[in-house]
Design a protein around this motif. Sequence first.
Motif, PDB file in Angstrom:
ATOM      1  N   CYS A 199       3.471  -7.568 -34.052  1.00  0.00           N
ATOM      2  CA  CYS A 199       4.300  -7.408 -35.242  1.00  0.00           C
ATOM      3  C   CYS A 199       5.731  -7.074 -34.843  1.00  0.00           C
ATOM      4  CB  CYS A 199       3.746  -6.300 -36.139  1.00  0.00           C
ATOM      5  SG  CYS A 199       2.262  -6.752 -37.059  1.00  0.00           S
ATOM      6  N   TRP A 200       6.647  -7.585 -35.611  1.00  0.00           N
ATOM      7  CA  TRP A 200       8.076  -7.348 -35.412  1.00  0.00           C
ATOM      8  C   TRP A 200       8.394  -5.870 -35.591  1.00  0.00           C
ATOM      9  CZ3 TRP A 200      11.745 -10.462 -39.153  1.00  0.00           C
ATOM     10  CH2 TRP A 200      13.091 -10.162 -38.878  1.00  0.00           C
ATOM     11  N   GLY A 201       7.855  -5.262 -36.632  1.00  0.00           N
ATOM     12  CA  GLY A 201       8.021  -3.839 -36.836  1.00  0.00           C
ATOM     13  C   GLY A 201       9.177  -3.441 -37.729  1.00  0.00           C
ATOM     14  N   ASP A 202      10.203  -4.277 -37.811  1.00  0.00           N
ATOM     15  CA  ASP A 202      11.353  -3.973 -38.671  1.00  0.00           C
ATOM     16  C   ASP A 202      11.803  -5.251 -39.368  1.00  0.00           C
ATOM     17  OD1 ASP A 202      13.228  -2.428 -39.924  1.00  0.00           O
ATOM     18  OD2 ASP A 202      14.548  -2.211 -38.187  1.00  0.00           O
ATOM     19  N   ALA A 203      10.848  -5.881 -40.035  1.00  0.00           N
ATOM     20  CA  ALA A 203      11.089  -7.173 -40.681  1.00  0.00           C
ATOM     21  C   ALA A 203      11.915  -6.987 -41.942  1.00  0.00           C
ATOM     22  CB  ALA A 203       9.752  -7.840 -41.018  1.00  0.00           C
ATOM     23  N   ARG A 204      13.161  -7.401 -41.887  1.00  0.00           N
ATOM     24  CA  ARG A 204      14.073  -7.266 -43.021  1.00  0.00           C
ATOM     25  C   ARG A 204      15.197  -8.291 -42.889  1.00  0.00           C
ATOM     26  NH1 ARG A 204      16.251  -1.716 -43.426  1.00  0.00           N
ATOM     27  NH2 ARG A 204      14.472  -0.937 -42.227  1.00  0.00           N
ATOM     28  N   PRO A 205      15.783  -8.702 -44.021  1.00  0.00           N
ATOM     29  CA  PRO A 205      16.881  -9.676 -43.948  1.00  0.00           C
ATOM     30  C   PRO A 205      18.049  -9.209 -43.080  1.00  0.00           C
ATOM     31  CG  PRO A 205      16.053  -9.546 -46.188  1.00  0.00           C
ATOM     32  CD  PRO A 205      15.368  -8.457 -45.418  1.00  0.00           C
ATOM     33  N   GLY A 206      18.294  -7.894 -43.042  1.00  0.00           N
ATOM     34  CA  GLY A 206      19.401  -7.380 -42.245  1.00  0.00           C
ATOM     35  C   GLY A 206      19.190  -7.493 -40.752  1.00  0.00           C
ATOM     36  N   ASN A 207      18.001  -7.868 -40.306  1.00  0.00           N
ATOM     37  CA  ASN A 207      17.726  -8.058 -38.884  1.00  0.00           C
ATOM     38  C   ASN A 207      17.569  -9.532 -38.530  1.00  0.00           C
ATOM     39  OD1 ASN A 207      17.839  -5.374 -38.167  1.00  0.00           O
ATOM     40  ND2 ASN A 207      15.655  -5.020 -38.456  1.00  0.00           N
ATOM     41  N   ILE A 208      18.093 -10.388 -39.385  1.00  0.00           N
ATOM     42  CA  ILE A 208      18.043 -11.830 -39.143  1.00  0.00           C
ATOM     43  C   ILE A 208      19.464 -12.385 -39.162  1.00  0.00           C
ATOM     44  CG2 ILE A 208      17.232 -14.061 -40.006  1.00  0.00           C
ATOM     45  CD1 ILE A 208      14.933 -12.585 -41.357  1.00  0.00           C
ATOM     46  N   ILE A 209      19.801 -13.173 -38.160  1.00  0.00           N
ATOM     47  CA  ILE A 209      21.080 -13.890 -38.165  1.00  0.00           C
ATOM     48  C   ILE A 209      20.835 -15.260 -38.774  1.00  0.00           C
ATOM     49  CG2 ILE A 209      22.931 -14.880 -36.767  1.00  0.00           C
ATOM     50  CD1 ILE A 209      22.391 -12.747 -34.680  1.00  0.00           C
ATOM     51  N   TYR A 210      21.560 -15.547 -39.835  1.00  0.00           N
ATOM     52  CA  TYR A 210      21.477 -16.853 -40.489  1.00  0.00           C
ATOM     53  C   TYR A 210      22.725 -17.667 -40.154  1.00  0.00           C
ATOM     54  CZ  TYR A 210      17.602 -15.359 -43.530  1.00  0.00           C
ATOM     55  OH  TYR A 210      16.399 -14.942 -44.013  1.00  0.00           O
ATOM     56  N   ARG A 211      22.519 -18.955 -39.981  1.00  0.00           N
ATOM     57  CA  ARG A 211      23.651 -19.874 -39.785  1.00  0.00           C
ATOM     58  C   ARG A 211      23.417 -21.093 -40.661  1.00  0.00           C
ATOM     59  NH1 ARG A 211      23.940 -19.751 -34.476  1.00  0.00           N
ATOM     60  NH2 ARG A 211      22.611 -21.564 -34.115  1.00  0.00           N
ATOM     61  N   ASP A 212      24.356 -21.333 -41.582  1.00  0.00           N
ATOM     62  CA  ASP A 212      24.229 -22.451 -42.531  1.00  0.00           C
ATOM     63  C   ASP A 212      22.916 -22.376 -43.309  1.00  0.00           C
ATOM     64  OD1 ASP A 212      26.690 -23.484 -41.652  1.00  0.00           O
ATOM     65  OD2 ASP A 212      25.714 -24.597 -40.038  1.00  0.00           O
ATOM     66  N   GLY A 213      22.514 -21.166 -43.647  1.00  0.00           N
ATOM     67  CA  GLY A 213      21.312 -20.986 -44.451  1.00  0.00           C
ATOM     68  C   GLY A 213      20.003 -21.020 -43.688  1.00  0.00           C
ATOM     69  N   HIS A 214      20.064 -21.190 -42.370  1.00  0.00           N
ATOM     70  CA  HIS A 214      18.848 -21.269 -41.550  1.00  0.00           C
ATOM     71  C   HIS A 214      18.783 -20.083 -40.582  1.00  0.00           C
ATOM     72  CE1 HIS A 214      18.012 -25.290 -43.048  1.00  0.00           C
ATOM     73  NE2 HIS A 214      19.250 -25.632 -42.763  1.00  0.00           N
ATOM     74  N   VAL A 215      17.584 -19.663 -40.236  1.00  0.00           N
ATOM     75  CA  VAL A 215      17.409 -18.570 -39.289  1.00  0.00           C
ATOM     76  C   VAL A 215      17.871 -19.020 -37.909  1.00  0.00           C
ATOM     77  CG1 VAL A 215      15.737 -17.104 -38.101  1.00  0.00           C
ATOM     78  CG2 VAL A 215      15.501 -17.526 -40.561  1.00  0.00           C
ATOM     79  N   ALA A 216      18.862 -18.307 -37.383  1.00  0.00           N
ATOM     80  CA  ALA A 216      19.370 -18.614 -36.044  1.00  0.00           C
ATOM     81  C   ALA A 216      18.788 -17.672 -34.996  1.00  0.00           C
ATOM     82  CB  ALA A 216      20.895 -18.537 -36.020  1.00  0.00           C
ATOM     83  N   SER A 217      18.503 -16.431 -35.399  1.00  0.00           N
ATOM     84  CA  SER A 217      17.968 -15.472 -34.434  1.00  0.00           C
ATOM     85  C   SER A 217      17.399 -14.267 -35.171  1.00  0.00           C
ATOM     86  CB  SER A 217      19.072 -15.017 -33.469  1.00  0.00           C
ATOM     87  OG  SER A 217      18.516 -14.342 -32.373  1.00  0.00           O
ATOM     88  N   VAL A 218      16.465 -13.603 -34.496  1.00  0.00           N
ATOM     89  CA  VAL A 218      15.816 -12.412 -35.043  1.00  0.00           C
ATOM     90  C   VAL A 218      16.145 -11.233 -34.137  1.00  0.00           C
ATOM     91  CG1 VAL A 218      13.629 -11.400 -35.750  1.00  0.00           C
ATOM     92  CG2 VAL A 218      13.968 -13.852 -35.970  1.00  0.00           C
TER      93      VAL A 218
END
Length: 354
Positions: free
Chosen positions: A226-245
């Motif tokens: 498990c990721w453990g801290d799954a939240r939008p603030g821990n995701i980098i989005y680029r052009d609306g797509h997930v670029a990195s976690v």
Amino acid sequence: MVTSEKELEERRAALQRWWRDQPSEPDDATLGPLVPASSGFSNETYLFDLVGYENPGIPERSYVVRCMPSGAVLLPDYDLRFQYDVMRELGSTTVPVPRPIAYEADDTVLGSPFFIMEKVEGVVASGRYPGFHGHGLFFDATLARREQMWWEAVDVMAALHRLDWQRLELPSSVGSPETVDEAVAAEAAKIGRWLDWADLGPLPVLEEGLEYVTKTSCAAKRLVLCWGDARPGNIIYRDGHVASVLDWELAYLAPPEFDLAYFTLIDGVTAEINQVPRLAGIPEAAATAAHYERVTKHPLEAWDFAQIFQALRLGALLVLAVHMSPPNLNYVDDFLTNNIPTHRLAELLGKTQT
């Protein structure tokens, strides 16, 4: 976190000397200024460019340096090396993470251990008031893009949960439970240690929740990383797509429901705590769970248990945040027993008794 220009330059110069001693790096590379980044409670983070690598004065590559906090820490067992090692291992999988460059345990370089990773270009959902439901990436997006970004976050969790964690070279502190109940018991014990360490007085709802998850068998059959801290603030989005976690310091072994329950809990809590309505276009928890089941072709067998566990866990993390807060930051007297996570936990526990 260091923010004065003098201290930032001293750190930059120290990092410059360290960088040039690395066998894989060019001797004539120059580090640009260190720029403090918003990094939450658990670490100190700075951004910098590498310049003069091929064209003098021109930024060639961008990096992030994450340091062990020099003051109070969120977790009693905070381990900077842990998150570096998890991210390094995930780098060869389908889960998008920043590429780790190096870990340095010597605290004489920057004053504390640190690691460096490549910077991933993109945008994250703001964690500052009024939260991602009130401004920023999701707030500014169209309805269709909000939904797309949400589903892609869930799909990344699904990709993480598909990994065979037993074939990954994870840090030994992740453990090696043989059953779901053994893994859940380990995480419940961890929460108990958090609360004992913070030692902030009687917390009856959290104590009741801890007793429930300790004595109740979890119905889930799958055990995943498990990721453990799954939240939008821990995701980098680029052009609306997930670029990195990002942010793997809370990774652990548990049923997949745990990540998903935390993700949906944070969603609702973020809106409620900032006193703003949830954004239209962001799927509800039930739809999120149904999407996950379709994508993975696995039923969520312990959804109710996972929701209780994560309300407990979020309440415990709030206790830790208060514990590390500076003395001049005042809270209302009943803050730790009268807050949104404890309300949610009490509501969920009440349903188990009816």
